[in-house]
Design a protein around this motif. Structure first.
Motif: not given
Length: 440
Positions: A125, A123, A391, A109
């Motif tokens: 994740a 961002q 991701q 990030s």
């Protein structure tokens, strides 16, 4: 000598013949398509029951519930203990190398703050849940487990569900040991289109995943293509490919063996050698004759070379590079003195193996980079499987009061130009000066 096509870039019909050689129709025929469509529909409607019925039918099993087809962690650990020490050591070494390489790929990030206080960023994740298909039946592929599972775990995927067919109930210990080494969370002894459907839609026992990765037969590939959109997929892979560029100075037997390493996968695999040295092409062809005498999968290799293989004579290394970029191979070997000088000129290849000592087989098992690579010329626009495939990136925008004023004016002008007045007013309500708003 194997029945393999000899081409020359000097031939007037060279490109036409090359295109014919490269052509691969990965689209299922109508029968496969309809079968897969019915399986997906039935599993989506009936869940566990359909998966069990299809598994019993196709894999000659006699189970009564999907729960019975889940392979326990105790069974994985047992497999890890049961396989020969040399095999376990090889799996663990390969896993560590794949993990180290994957760690370098992890996206991070980031954000930055502009002068007026507006923050912009990204961002990162991991996906919540991933399904992994591992082929079973004719052959066992522990390397496929490692290559698909380890990047997912490095990415931080909390739940990884593996499916693997076990025809006649035969479980391969090397595959199970690899799953244990790679920290796979759940394993089910199911395969085919029904396994893809279970992962894509979820059943009473198997939860729906966010993405499905891993290779399979034509039914699996067709199912993956059909569920894309409901879930993500890695790719729809075609047959294995290798393109070797050699200056003529490598041992011909080495190059012949490298070509065989892909040709032995199946009859549709493609092995191509490109060289400016015509005598070297002859030497490699002669080496093929010798090597084929005592290789177990000789008939498959012969069929592959006959159907889709080629020895291509080019004028020079510049032309070889141009040809490689056109072919965009899954695997590209640069068997030359100075591969570092050549590699930057390669724009399209799944993986590049540099130098005379770097055979493609190292990449299949333990070099570290992933062996799940784009095929059928898709390396022109796609990349190897990696941590980034597990991701997802979410953009961040945090406007300050000043930023809302500055950006809002621009946004309002563009929105009104598109006729989207609500968009414009949404931005204008936040302007620092009310008279900047214009309802015209």
């Amino acid at each position: 000598m194997p029945d393999i096509v000899r081409l020359s870039s000097r031939q007037s019909d060279f490109r036409q013949r090359l295109d014919t050689l490269l052509a691969w129709d990965s689209v299922s025929d109508e029968g496969v398509f309809n079968t897969v469509k019915d399986i997906l529909k039935t599993v989506r409607r009936e869940g566990d029951q359909a998966v069990v019925e299809y598994t019993n039918r196709f894999d000659r099993m006699s189970t009564s519930s999907l729960a019975e087809l889940e392979i326990s962690h105790e069974r994985l650990s047992e497999a890890r203990r049961n396989i020969p020490a040399a095999q376990l050591e090889a799996i663990e070494l390969a896993a560590e190398r794949i993990r180290v390489y994957a760690e370098k790929q992890r996206l991070a990030s980031w954000s930055y703050t502009e002068a007026d206080g507006t923050l912009l960023g990204q961002q990162v994740a991991p996906l919540d849940r991933v399904g992994m298909y591992v082929p079973g039946g004719k052959a066992a592929y522990p390397s496929s487990v490692l290559m698909n599972a380890i990047p997912a775990k490095v990415a931080g995927v909390p739940e990884l569900i593996m499916v693997v067919p076990t025809p006649d109930g035969e479980i391969n210990d090397m595959v199970m040991a690899a799953a244990d080494v790679a920290d796979v969370d759940r394993v089910f002894a199911i395969g085919g289109a029904q396994a893809i459907a279970a992962l894509a839609y979820g059943t009473q026992t198997i939860p729906q995943v966010d993405k499905i990765v891993g290779p399979g037969n034509i039914y699996v590939a067709t199912a993956k293509r059909m569920v894309f959109g409901t879930v993500g997929i890695d790719m729809v892979a075609g047959p294995s490919e290798i393109l070797v560029i050699c200056d003529g100075q490598t041992d011909p037997a080495w190059i012949a063996a490298d070509l065989f390493s892909q040709a032995e996968h199946d009859e549709d695999a493609q092995a191509i050698l490109v060289s400016p040295d015509e005598a070297f092409l002859d030497a490699v062809a002669a080496a093929m004759d010798t090597l084929l005498e005592d290789i177990p999968r000789a008939e498959i290799i012969r069929a592959s070379l006959s159907l889709r293989g080629a020895l291509i004579h080019v004028q020079d290394m510049d032309e070889a590079v141009e040809l490689a970029n056109y072919i965009a191979p899954e695997h590209l070997e640069l068997s030359v003195d100075n591969p570092q000088a050549l590699a930057p000129r390669i724009r399209h290849a799944g993986a590049i193996f540099m130098g005379r000592y770097t055979c493609e087989a190292l990449g299949d098992y333990c070099a570290g980079p992933n062996h799940v690579l784009p095929t059928s010329r898709t390396a022109r626009f796609s990349s190897p499987l990696g941590v980034y495939d597990f991701q997802k990136r979410t953009t961040l925008v945090h406007a300050s009061a000043q930023g809302a004023d500055t950006l809002g004016r621009t946004a309002a002008i563009l929105a009104r130009g598109e006729g989207l007045i609500a968009h414009a007013r949404s931005a204008e309500y936040r302007l620092m000066q009310d008279d900047a708003r214009d309802d015209a």
